[in-house]
Write an enzyme that holds these catalytic residues in place. Structure first.
Site, mmCIF file in Angstrom:
data_model
loop_
_atom_site.group_PDB
_atom_site.id
_atom_site.type_symbol
_atom_site.label_atom_id
_atom_site.label_comp_id
_atom_site.label_asym_id
_atom_site.label_seq_id
_atom_site.Cartn_x
_atom_site.Cartn_y
_atom_site.Cartn_z
ATOM 1 N N LYS A 155 0.716 -1.298 0.119
ATOM 2 C CA LYS A 155 0.039 -0.145 -0.076
ATOM 3 C C LYS A 155 0.858 1.305 0.010
ATOM 4 O O LYS A 155 0.464 2.289 -0.752
ATOM 5 C CB LYS A 155 -0.990 -0.135 1.329
ATOM 6 N N GLY A 156 1.925 1.220 0.914
ATOM 7 C CA GLY A 156 2.696 2.308 0.700
ATOM 8 C C GLY A 156 3.505 2.710 -0.253
ATOM 9 O O GLY A 156 3.282 3.881 -0.883
ATOM 10 N N ALA A 157 4.020 1.751 -1.067
ATOM 11 C CA ALA A 157 4.786 1.916 -2.228
ATOM 12 C C ALA A 157 3.787 2.293 -3.353
ATOM 13 O O ALA A 157 4.070 3.191 -4.128
ATOM 14 C CB ALA A 157 5.481 0.463 -2.678
ATOM 15 N N ASN A 158 2.609 1.500 -3.149
ATOM 16 C CA ASN A 158 1.621 2.135 -4.362
ATOM 17 C C ASN A 158 1.140 3.543 -4.411
ATOM 18 O O ASN A 158 1.128 4.297 -5.211
ATOM 19 C CB ASN A 158 0.279 1.198 -4.272
ATOM 20 N N GLY A 208 -15.573 2.660 -3.270
ATOM 21 C CA GLY A 208 -15.583 1.970 -4.601
ATOM 22 C C GLY A 208 -16.497 2.618 -5.730
ATOM 23 O O GLY A 208 -16.185 3.844 -5.877
ATOM 24 N N GLY A 247 -17.874 6.073 -5.327
ATOM 25 C CA GLY A 247 -17.388 7.380 -5.035
ATOM 26 C C GLY A 247 -16.771 7.357 -3.676
ATOM 27 O O GLY A 247 -16.343 6.569 -3.263
ATOM 28 N N ASP A 257 -9.772 -4.860 -12.597
ATOM 29 C CA ASP A 257 -9.063 -5.189 -11.383
ATOM 30 C C ASP A 257 -8.867 -4.045 -10.502
ATOM 31 O O ASP A 257 -8.390 -2.994 -10.768
ATOM 32 C CB ASP A 257 -7.632 -5.472 -11.792
ATOM 33 N N ASP A 275 -5.216 2.877 -2.984
ATOM 34 C CA ASP A 275 -3.764 3.464 -3.053
ATOM 35 C C ASP A 275 -3.490 4.589 -4.159
ATOM 36 O O ASP A 275 -3.337 5.472 -3.916
ATOM 37 C CB ASP A 275 -2.831 2.515 -3.418
ATOM 38 N N SER A 287 -1.028 -0.163 -13.259
ATOM 39 C CA SER A 287 -2.377 0.128 -13.812
ATOM 40 C C SER A 287 -2.505 1.622 -13.602
ATOM 41 O O SER A 287 -3.526 2.115 -13.897
ATOM 42 C CB SER A 287 -3.458 -0.527 -13.136
HETATM 43 O O1 RIB Z 1 -3.905 -1.961 -1.956
HETATM 44 C C1 RIB Z 1 -3.302 -2.938 -2.636
HETATM 45 C C2 RIB Z 1 -1.985 -3.595 -2.077
HETATM 46 O O2 RIB Z 1 -2.502 -4.302 -0.707
HETATM 47 C C3 RIB Z 1 -1.322 -4.589 -2.804
HETATM 48 O O3 RIB Z 1 -0.408 -4.249 -3.723
HETATM 49 C C4 RIB Z 1 -0.898 -5.713 -1.849
HETATM 50 O O4 RIB Z 1 0.716 -5.671 -1.679
HETATM 51 C C5 RIB Z 1 -1.200 -5.026 -0.459
HETATM 52 O O5 RIB Z 1 -0.443 -4.395 0.205
#
Ligand code: RIB
Length: 312
Positions: free
Chosen positions: A43-46, A225, A228, A249, A255, A294
């Site tokens: 979640k952090g990296a995303n 979702g 909104g 997906d 994130d 994505s």
């Molecule tokens: O929010 C999606 C993320 O949740 C995924 O990338 C997975 O790694 C989890 O952290």
């Protein structure tokens, strides 16, 4: 010209192992899935990647393991132009990994093994303090130890830095520990775990947001979702509708919302407008497979925004 925001994400980095299937096996059963995807996630990296693709200067504070995934994750940040000075590899532990299961309608189920993410400690926030003091916004989630989240929130408060907490995955917490926080951004199920109140419709969402606000956070955004978001503060509660998209997906949509919202807000947009734009950014992320891969870059996003907001 819009301000060039500086965003720090203190949070998780995982490797996502995503399987697409018409259904999922029962206990003791083996079945065939349709498709598999391996990608960078967490979640952090995303959220960091979404903020970077939206045009911010992004600084990641994270821990990865002593496996193949650790250096690859650091290289991925660097390749995207995210400052990874405070992403360190820890010997003797695995990186965070997330087996993810996606159903035909795009809904996902995620299992996270935290690995090195669990070793990101308050002392690591201190080690990054010189950098953190210079940013417009600090973004946090719950895939790192809660003590680190609380510590970073109080650091942000002391230094007058805007702070966003995404309580994902949800743990039951004492919301008053986050009193004064600028934005608390759960989805429906996370809000339900934290408040004990089911969120089945807009009225439930409103009541749930009010309960969270009564715990002392300044702002709540409940992401809903395809319905909104609900934007709530002590002064007002407002539903901000989603944009229609063809979703395949939904993994990482929350994130995408948070990373882009942090940027739109830091660019100086009014709150409601930032939420509206983040709704579109998140929606678009569900039209592709995976999480980071994505996410739209800024020029592609701006073109989509312009197209959907043409005055008729
Ligand atoms: O929010 C999606 C993320 O949740 C995924 O990338 C997975 O790694 C989890 O952290």
């Amino acid at each position: 010209m819009a301000k060039h925001p500086r965003i720090a994400v203190i949070g998780s980095a995982n490797i996502d192992l995503t399987t697409f299937s018409d259904r999922f096996p029962k206990a003791g059963e083996t079945i065939f899935g349709q498709k598999f995807d391996l990608g960078f996630g967490g979640k952090g990296a995303n959220q960091a990647v979404a903020a970077r693709l939206c045009g911010a200067d992004v600084f990641m504070v994270a821990r990865v393991g002593s496996d193949l995934f650790g250096p690859a994750t650091i290289q991925n940040f660097q390749k995207l132009g995210i400052d990874a000075t405070h992403v360190k590899q820890i010997q003797g532990v695995s990186s965070g990994v997330a087996p993810i299961f996606v159903e035909p309608d795009g809904q996902n189920r995620i299992l996270v093994v935290k690995g090195a993410n669990d070793l990101l400690k308050p002392a690591d926030v201190d080690a990054a303090a010189d950098l953190l003091r210079t940013v417009d916004c600090i973004v946090l989630q719950f895939e790192i130890p809660l003590e680190t989240v609380y510590y970073a929130v109080s650091f942000a408060r002391r230094h007058g830095i805007r702070c966003i907490v995404n309580p994902a995955p949800a743990h039951p917490i004492e919301i008053s520990a986050l009193a004064g926080l600028d934005y608390f951004i759960p989805n429906e199920s996370e809000a339900e775990t934290i408040t004990g109140m089911a969120v089945r419709n807009p009225d439930d969402a409103r009541k749930c947001a009010e309960k969270l606000l009564s715990g002392g956070v300044a702002g709540v955004i409940l992401t809903l979702g395809s319905n909104g978001s609900l934007l709530a503060s002590r002064k007002s509660v407002e539903h901000v509708p989603a944009f229609p998209v063809k979703s395949i997906d939904s993994t990482g949509a929350g994130d995408a919302f948070i990373g882009s919202f942090a940027v739109f807000l830091a660019e100086g947009l009014p709150e409601r407008e930032a939420v509206r734009r983040a709704n579109l950014y998140a929606g678009l992320s569900t039209t592709g497979v995976g999480t980071q891969k994505s996410f739209y870059d800024r020029s592609r996003y701006d073109a989509e925004w312009a197209m959907r907001n043409k005055s008729s």
